[in-house]
Design a protein around this motif. Sequence first.
Motif, mmCIF file in Angstrom:
data_model
loop_
_atom_site.group_PDB
_atom_site.id
_atom_site.type_symbol
_atom_site.label_atom_id
_atom_site.label_comp_id
_atom_site.label_asym_id
_atom_site.label_seq_id
_atom_site.Cartn_x
_atom_site.Cartn_y
_atom_site.Cartn_z
ATOM 1 N N MET A 159 0.839 -1.196 0.000
ATOM 2 C CA MET A 159 0.000 0.000 0.000
ATOM 3 C C MET A 159 0.877 1.251 0.000
ATOM 4 O O MET A 159 1.782 1.393 0.821
ATOM 5 N N ILE A 160 0.602 2.155 -0.928
ATOM 6 C CA ILE A 160 1.314 3.432 -1.008
ATOM 7 C C ILE A 160 0.527 4.474 -0.218
ATOM 8 O O ILE A 160 -0.677 4.628 -0.419
ATOM 9 N N LEU A 161 1.202 5.186 0.668
ATOM 10 C CA LEU A 161 0.570 6.240 1.451
ATOM 11 C C LEU A 161 1.048 7.585 0.929
ATOM 12 O O LEU A 161 2.251 7.850 0.873
ATOM 13 N N ILE A 162 0.098 8.431 0.546
ATOM 14 C CA ILE A 162 0.406 9.727 -0.051
ATOM 15 C C ILE A 162 -0.061 10.848 0.877
ATOM 16 O O ILE A 162 -1.222 10.861 1.295
ATOM 17 N N PHE A 163 0.829 11.773 1.180
ATOM 18 C CA PHE A 163 0.469 12.972 1.926
ATOM 19 C C PHE A 163 0.409 14.143 0.952
ATOM 20 O O PHE A 163 1.396 14.433 0.265
ATOM 21 N N SER A 164 -0.744 14.802 0.896
ATOM 22 C CA SER A 164 -0.900 15.921 -0.022
ATOM 23 C C SER A 164 -1.935 16.895 0.540
ATOM 24 O O SER A 164 -2.255 16.851 1.727
ATOM 25 N N ILE A 165 -2.445 17.764 -0.315
ATOM 26 C CA ILE A 165 -3.516 18.690 0.057
ATOM 27 C C ILE A 165 -4.636 18.558 -0.970
ATOM 28 O O ILE A 165 -4.427 18.056 -2.079
ATOM 29 N N ASP A 166 -5.823 19.040 -0.598
ATOM 30 C CA ASP A 166 -7.024 18.781 -1.403
ATOM 31 C C ASP A 166 -6.901 19.208 -2.859
ATOM 32 O O ASP A 166 -7.310 18.490 -3.755
ATOM 33 N N ASP A 167 -6.354 20.396 -3.097
ATOM 34 C CA ASP A 167 -6.404 20.954 -4.452
ATOM 35 C C ASP A 167 -5.096 20.803 -5.220
ATOM 36 O O ASP A 167 -4.851 21.540 -6.171
ATOM 37 N N ASP A 168 -4.255 19.840 -4.824
ATOM 38 C CA ASP A 168 -2.978 19.675 -5.517
ATOM 39 C C ASP A 168 -3.171 18.830 -6.777
ATOM 40 O O ASP A 168 -3.303 17.602 -6.725
ATOM 41 N N TYR A 169 -3.166 19.516 -7.918
ATOM 42 C CA TYR A 169 -3.441 18.867 -9.200
ATOM 43 C C TYR A 169 -2.341 17.873 -9.582
ATOM 44 O O TYR A 169 -2.622 16.806 -10.152
ATOM 45 N N SER A 170 -1.085 18.190 -9.247
ATOM 46 C CA SER A 170 0.020 17.310 -9.603
ATOM 47 C C SER A 170 -0.114 15.951 -8.915
ATOM 48 O O SER A 170 0.194 14.906 -9.510
ATOM 49 N N THR A 171 -0.579 15.950 -7.662
ATOM 50 C CA THR A 171 -0.808 14.685 -6.957
ATOM 51 C C THR A 171 -1.847 13.847 -7.688
ATOM 52 O O THR A 171 -1.673 12.631 -7.870
ATOM 53 N N SER A 172 -2.912 14.493 -8.122
ATOM 54 C CA SER A 172 -3.980 13.774 -8.825
ATOM 55 C C SER A 172 -3.489 13.164 -10.128
ATOM 56 O O SER A 172 -3.894 12.054 -10.504
ATOM 57 N N ARG A 173 -2.594 13.851 -10.819
ATOM 58 C CA ARG A 173 -2.060 13.318 -12.083
ATOM 59 C C ARG A 173 -1.184 12.094 -11.846
ATOM 60 O O ARG A 173 -1.197 11.142 -12.638
ATOM 61 N N VAL A 174 -0.418 12.110 -10.750
ATOM 62 C CA VAL A 174 0.377 10.927 -10.400
ATOM 63 C C VAL A 174 -0.547 9.770 -10.028
ATOM 64 O O VAL A 174 -0.318 8.616 -10.418
ATOM 65 N N ILE A 175 -1.610 10.073 -9.290
ATOM 66 C CA ILE A 175 -2.574 9.046 -8.889
ATOM 67 C C ILE A 175 -3.232 8.401 -10.107
ATOM 68 O O ILE A 175 -3.511 7.190 -10.110
ATOM 69 N N ASN A 176 -3.475 9.167 -11.158
ATOM 70 C CA ASN A 176 -4.022 8.583 -12.389
ATOM 71 C C ASN A 176 -3.118 7.471 -12.910
ATOM 72 O O ASN A 176 -3.593 6.433 -13.388
ATOM 73 N N TRP A 177 -1.810 7.685 -12.804
ATOM 74 C CA TRP A 177 -0.864 6.662 -13.227
ATOM 75 C C TRP A 177 -0.843 5.481 -12.259
ATOM 76 O O TRP A 177 -0.705 4.322 -12.685
ATOM 77 N N LEU A 178 -0.986 5.738 -10.978
ATOM 78 C CA LEU A 178 -1.037 4.641 -10.005
ATOM 79 C C LEU A 178 -2.235 3.742 -10.282
ATOM 80 O O LEU A 178 -2.136 2.507 -10.185
ATOM 81 N N ILE A 179 -3.359 4.362 -10.635
ATOM 82 C CA ILE A 179 -4.549 3.582 -10.979
ATOM 83 C C ILE A 179 -4.283 2.745 -12.230
ATOM 84 O O ILE A 179 -4.615 1.554 -12.290
ATOM 85 N N TYR A 180 -3.659 3.370 -13.233
ATOM 86 C CA TYR A 180 -3.338 2.653 -14.478
ATOM 87 C C TYR A 180 -2.375 1.488 -14.209
ATOM 88 O O TYR A 180 -2.521 0.400 -14.790
ATOM 89 N N LEU A 181 -1.405 1.720 -13.309
ATOM 90 C CA LEU A 181 -0.420 0.685 -12.986
ATOM 91 C C LEU A 181 -0.935 -0.322 -11.960
ATOM 92 O O LEU A 181 -0.212 -1.238 -11.564
#
Length: 310
Positions: free
Chosen positions: A1-23
């Motif tokens: 399990m990958i644990l990510i610390f971020s903030i609600d409106d951080d667009y860059s985090t969401s773009r990385v998460i899109n790749w995590l979902i794909y992978l």
Amino acid sequence: MILIFSIDDDYSTSRVINWLIYLKKEFIRINESTSVKLISLKDQGFSLNIDGKILKSNAISKIWYRRGDLYLMNNFKSKHIDNYLSIENTCLVEYMHYAFDKINSVNNFKTSDINKLYILDLCKRFNVLAPNYVVTSFKNVLIDFYNKEKNIISKPLNAPFSVYDSENSLHMAYTCEIVLDDIQSLPDEFVPTFFQKNIIKAYELRCFYLNGSFYAMAIFSQNNNKTKVDFRNYDNSKPNRITPYELPKSYKRKIKKLLDAIGLNCASFDIVYSKEDHQYYFLDLNPIGQFGMVSTPCNYNLEKQIALNL
């Protein structure tokens, strides 16, 4: 399990998460609005309730510290209780930072904020050229520095000063050039302020570093009066020309030693290439690792690279 610390409106985090979902990599994201409750903390490990999902420390394979923090404290009606529990909470969160930082990660809590003066000291230690500087609160010292360097700038030691006006528009203090008239208008003593030699640039570089790999972008900002001192003072009507850039191997080795000394495996940094002596000058380091402005224009696809490293 990958644990990510971020903030609600951080667009860059969401773009990385899109790749995590794909992978097909499992992850949990903690933002400032996420409900996090400590279930237990023992010498064998800890367990958390994150928005109703139970996460045990031994199930965490990797951590990505992007932004934010761990928010465990509830609000209480009594101010005295609130103050006391705030101190208790601080002690607990400090230990949780330590516990998280022992887990394999991309960035961490310990290195999330690095003092600019400490970085400049490390530059000297690892033979990374940086502009001369002075921090002073005395006008006569500043005049001496100006007379020596001839061309100087001032900028914050930490985050830029920003303020919202009555119409809710944001105004930020960018790096600014300091001329003799500016100095003469100062009082004999003022608050300690950072001043630095202004390097006349041929071009500037925005660089991203991730686990030994460098991704750089050259910005030809010197031909625009609005951006020649600080690229962030952007001119949307006349965008600067940008291009991918390859740093010399010898310079990469120096920067890697500097980052290793800090304990960073991911970071962003700014460099200028001098028009006068054709040398690289190290300016600033962002230990969080801003990558969006380099990724898309240069087709580096850094969001995927980060996801692959998690």
